[in-house]
Design an enzyme around this catalytic site. Structure first.
Site, PDB file in Angstrom:
ATOM      1  N   ARG A 166       0.843  -1.218   0.000  1.00 27.83           N
ATOM      2  CA  ARG A 166       0.000   0.000   0.000  1.00 27.83           C
ATOM      3  C   ARG A 166       0.873   1.261   0.000  1.00 27.83           C
ATOM      4  NH1 ARG A 166      -2.289  -3.675  -0.830  1.00 27.83           N
ATOM      5  NH2 ARG A 166      -4.235  -4.497  -0.041  1.00 27.83           N
ATOM      6  N   SER A 241     -10.592  -0.174   3.893  1.00 22.77           N
ATOM      7  CA  SER A 241      -9.724  -0.418   5.063  1.00 22.77           C
ATOM      8  C   SER A 241      -9.154   0.910   5.531  1.00 22.77           C
ATOM      9  CB  SER A 241      -8.563  -1.334   4.687  1.00 22.77           C
ATOM     10  OG  SER A 241      -9.062  -2.531   4.156  1.00 22.77           O
ATOM     11  N   GLU A 337      -4.270   3.848   6.245  1.00 27.53           N
ATOM     12  CA  GLU A 337      -4.105   3.598   4.804  1.00 27.53           C
ATOM     13  C   GLU A 337      -4.737   4.771   4.048  1.00 27.53           C
ATOM     14  OE1 GLU A 337      -5.197  -0.398   3.327  1.00 27.53           O
ATOM     15  OE2 GLU A 337      -6.125   0.605   1.632  1.00 27.53           O
TER      16      GLU A 337
HETATM   17  C1  LIG Z   1     -15.364   0.048  -0.161  1.00 30.90           C
HETATM   18  C2  LIG Z   1     -13.900   0.252  -0.462  1.00 30.90           C
HETATM   19  C3  LIG Z   1     -13.087  -0.847  -0.688  1.00 30.90           C
HETATM   20  C4  LIG Z   1     -11.719  -0.671  -0.984  1.00 30.90           C
HETATM   21  N1  LIG Z   1     -10.953  -1.779  -1.215  1.00 30.90           N
HETATM   22  C5  LIG Z   1      -9.637  -1.637  -1.502  1.00 30.90           C
HETATM   23  C6  LIG Z   1      -8.817  -2.786  -1.760  1.00 30.90           C
HETATM   24  O1  LIG Z   1      -9.287  -3.925  -1.753  1.00 30.90           O
HETATM   25  N2  LIG Z   1      -7.514  -2.595  -2.044  1.00 30.90           N
HETATM   26  C7  LIG Z   1      -6.954  -1.341  -2.094  1.00 30.90           C
HETATM   27  O2  LIG Z   1      -5.751  -1.244  -2.365  1.00 30.90           O
HETATM   28  N3  LIG Z   1      -7.704  -0.237  -1.864  1.00 30.90           N
HETATM   29  C8  LIG Z   1      -9.017  -0.344  -1.562  1.00 30.90           C
HETATM   30  N4  LIG Z   1      -9.785   0.762  -1.321  1.00 30.90           N
HETATM   31  C9  LIG Z   1      -9.160   2.092  -1.345  1.00 30.90           C
HETATM   32  C10 LIG Z   1      -9.314   2.855  -2.692  1.00 30.90           C
HETATM   33  O3  LIG Z   1     -10.328   2.295  -3.461  1.00 30.90           O
HETATM   34  C11 LIG Z   1      -8.018   2.846  -3.508  1.00 30.90           C
HETATM   35  O4  LIG Z   1      -6.958   3.390  -2.750  1.00 30.90           O
HETATM   36  C12 LIG Z   1      -8.147   3.656  -4.804  1.00 30.90           C
HETATM   37  O5  LIG Z   1      -7.005   3.438  -5.602  1.00 30.90           O
HETATM   38  C13 LIG Z   1      -8.339   5.146  -4.566  1.00 30.90           C
HETATM   39  O6  LIG Z   1      -8.678   5.724  -5.813  1.00 30.90           O
HETATM   40  P1  LIG Z   1      -9.373   7.135  -5.908  1.00 30.90           P
HETATM   41  O7  LIG Z   1      -9.406   7.513  -7.346  1.00 30.90           O
HETATM   42  O8  LIG Z   1     -10.677   7.114  -5.203  1.00 30.90           O
HETATM   43  O9  LIG Z   1      -8.323   8.056  -5.140  1.00 30.90           O
HETATM   44  P2  LIG Z   1      -8.615   9.329  -4.213  1.00 30.90           P
HETATM   45  O10 LIG Z   1      -9.233   8.865  -2.935  1.00 30.90           O
HETATM   46  O11 LIG Z   1      -9.318  10.376  -4.974  1.00 30.90           O
HETATM   47  O12 LIG Z   1      -7.128   9.813  -3.924  1.00 30.90           O
HETATM   48  C14 LIG Z   1      -6.234   9.045  -3.189  1.00 30.90           C
HETATM   49  C15 LIG Z   1      -4.865   9.752  -3.188  1.00 30.90           C
HETATM   50  O13 LIG Z   1      -4.329   9.766  -4.497  1.00 30.90           O
HETATM   51  C16 LIG Z   1      -4.113  11.100  -4.973  1.00 30.90           C
HETATM   52  N5  LIG Z   1      -4.499  11.069  -6.402  1.00 30.90           N
HETATM   53  C17 LIG Z   1      -5.676  10.640  -6.928  1.00 30.90           C
HETATM   54  N6  LIG Z   1      -5.623  10.672  -8.275  1.00 30.90           N
HETATM   55  C18 LIG Z   1      -4.390  11.137  -8.604  1.00 30.90           C
HETATM   56  C19 LIG Z   1      -3.717  11.397  -9.846  1.00 30.90           C
HETATM   57  N7  LIG Z   1      -4.302  11.177 -11.036  1.00 30.90           N
HETATM   58  N8  LIG Z   1      -2.456  11.882  -9.800  1.00 30.90           N
HETATM   59  C20 LIG Z   1      -1.832  12.108  -8.598  1.00 30.90           C
HETATM   60  N9  LIG Z   1      -2.406  11.891  -7.406  1.00 30.90           N
HETATM   61  C21 LIG Z   1      -3.665  11.392  -7.410  1.00 30.90           C
HETATM   62  C22 LIG Z   1      -4.995  11.983  -4.101  1.00 30.90           C
HETATM   63  O14 LIG Z   1      -4.462  13.287  -3.985  1.00 30.90           O
HETATM   64  C23 LIG Z   1      -4.955  11.226  -2.770  1.00 30.90           C
HETATM   65  O15 LIG Z   1      -3.785  11.546  -2.055  1.00 30.90           O
HETATM   66  C24 LIG Z   1     -11.160   0.639  -1.030  1.00 30.90           C
HETATM   67  C25 LIG Z   1     -12.003   1.746  -0.803  1.00 30.90           C
HETATM   68  C26 LIG Z   1     -13.342   1.563  -0.528  1.00 30.90           C
HETATM   69  C27 LIG Z   1     -14.219   2.766  -0.307  1.00 30.90           C
END
Ligand SMILES: Cc1cc2nc3c(=O)[nH]c(=O)nc-3n(C[C@H](O)[C@H](O)[C@H](O)COP(=O)(O)OP(=O)(O)OC[C@H]3O[C@@H](n4cnc5c(N)ncnc54)[C@H](O)[C@@H]3O)c2cc1C
Length: 342
Positions: A166, A241, A337
């Site tokens: 992670r 998580s 995380e």
């Molecule tokens: C129900 C649920 C289940 C999940 N299960 C998992 C799992 O099984 N495994 C896992 O690893 N994660 C899991 N996650 C966490 C999440 O889905 C991941 O971390 C996902 O990759 C986040 O993507 P996002 O676009 O929503 O990022 P955001 O929440 O919008 O951003 C996360 C971070 O990345 C940065 N960011 C976003 N996009 C960019 C970009 N294009 N360039 C630079 N920086 C950027 C943001 O500034 C922030 O710091 C889960 C979340 C939920 C709600």
């Protein structure tokens, strides 16, 4: 599409915890050209925006004082292929699960275990997303990013990304300094052997007498398991998580094991041991426990939920209570995380 801008934007539907946070401005970009345009207007220097994907891995503690830049760069294409592999390039704003479905529809193997992870493709390398025995780095080829220090588009191969559990360089040295614009994955076109080593996945398939599952069967199994265990953010606000699984050394683990013989653990390299954070939180008495509008999910103690009407600070304080309690009980520090945005 042209750049979209909203003043005093309500971000309730832009974060999966459903926190009603206001940003002075929400700007949505659809191409790298949009980023160049904003840099010519000195937007990045002046405004220091917060970069947003799908909002599924963030906790907004309070109202923002800087604009939010939502990355909505779309497009999925086959970049290259050989007899066994296919290289897929995806825009950072594509929905991650849609990309997984797209690959499964074409029988491209490698990301089926990562089905149903919310969020965008661009955020996937940030924490090297992982689930059910597979991590992004196993299929990651390269990415392109817009450098916020000199406003040039550059690329990174896997070895530059410093992927860990992670973790990546984008959560550390390059935090807030780059915008990921495209991600390229190398998927298997032929003879893909799905990874079913993860116990819950293996049991699910065994119970159904599926011995050599297809890519689609693994994809379906992962979706079914996730739907039975994890809360859907559309129904109840959460960010998945909340904490990482802590890693401790073997001697610390042996001491704990004497006191808690049922403590689960996964051995890692270099004498390290990974402990499921959900087990520690549950044992500390937090599973299903609610304080005000915030709680810990009934079926999975690792997930903090917004029961409705919670503020970012309430969620934050709940996380701190859990951290203190786990430290008091087990002497183990839990690292979030989720990205906490102050
Ligand atoms: C129900 C649920 C289940 C999940 N299960 C998992 C799992 O099984 N495994 C896992 O690893 N994660 C899991 N996650 C966490 C999440 O889905 C991941 O971390 C996902 O990759 C986040 O993507 P996002 O676009 O929503 O990022 P955001 O929440 O919008 O951003 C996360 C971070 O990345 C940065 N960011 C976003 N996009 C960019 C970009 N294009 N360039 C630079 N920086 C950027 C943001 O500034 C922030 O710091 C889960 C979340 C939920 C709600």
């Amino acid at each position: 599409m042209t750049i979209k801008s909203t003043i005093n934007a309500d971000l309730t539907h832009f974060n999966t915890l459903g926190l009603p946070v206001i940003a002075p401005r929400l700007i949505e970009v659809f191409s790298v050209d949009d980023l160049f345009k904003l840099s010519r207007e000195n937007f990045f220097e002046k405004e220091k925006p917060f970069i947003l994907g799908g909002g599924s891995n963030i906790l907004f503690r309070k109202a923002l004082t800087r604009p939010v830049l939502k990355i909505s760069i779309s497009g999925i294409r086959v970049q290259e292929e050989d007899d066994n592999h296919v290289w897929i390039e995806s825009g950072a704003g594509e929905n991650w699960h849609n990309l997984v479905s797209w690959a499964v529809d074409r029988h491209y193997g490698g990301i089926e275990n990562l089905a149903l992870i919310p969020g965008t493709v661009g955020a996937a390398p940030i924490q090297n997303i992982g689930a059910y025995g597979v991590e992004l780095e196993q299929v990651f080829e390269s990415l392109e990013y817009f450098d916020l220090q000199d406003y040039l588009v550059k690329s990174f191969e896997s070895e530059n990304c410093e992927f860990g559990y992670r973790d990546s360089i984008f959560k550390r040295k390059l935090k807030g300094k780059v915008i990921i614009t495209t991600v390229t994955l190398r998927l298997q076109k032929k003879n893909h052997v799905p990874n079913i080593s993860y116990q819950a996945l293996k049991s699910y398939l065994d119970e159904r007498n599926i011995i050599n599952p297809s890519i689609r069967q693994v994809f379906g199994a992962v979706i079914a398991i996730r739907q039975s265990k994890l809360p859907d953010p559309a129904m109840i606000g959460n960010a998945g998580s909340f904490f990482k699984n802590p890693v401790i050394n073997q001697s610390a683990f042996q001491l704990l094991k004497e006191k808690y013989p049922d403590m689960p653990a996964y051995p890692l390299d270099h004498g390290q041991v990974k402990i499921p954070a959900g087990w520690l939180i549950e044992k500390a008495g937090w599973k299903g426990r609610r304080v005000g509008n915030v709680g810990t999910y009934d079926n999975q103690a690792l997930v903090i939920v917004n029961h409705g009407g919670a503020t970012g600070d309430e969620v934050y304080r709940h996380a701190v209570r859990i951290q203190k309690s786990v430290r008091k009980n087990f002497g183990i520090g839990l690292e979030p995380e989720v990205n906490i945005v102050e």
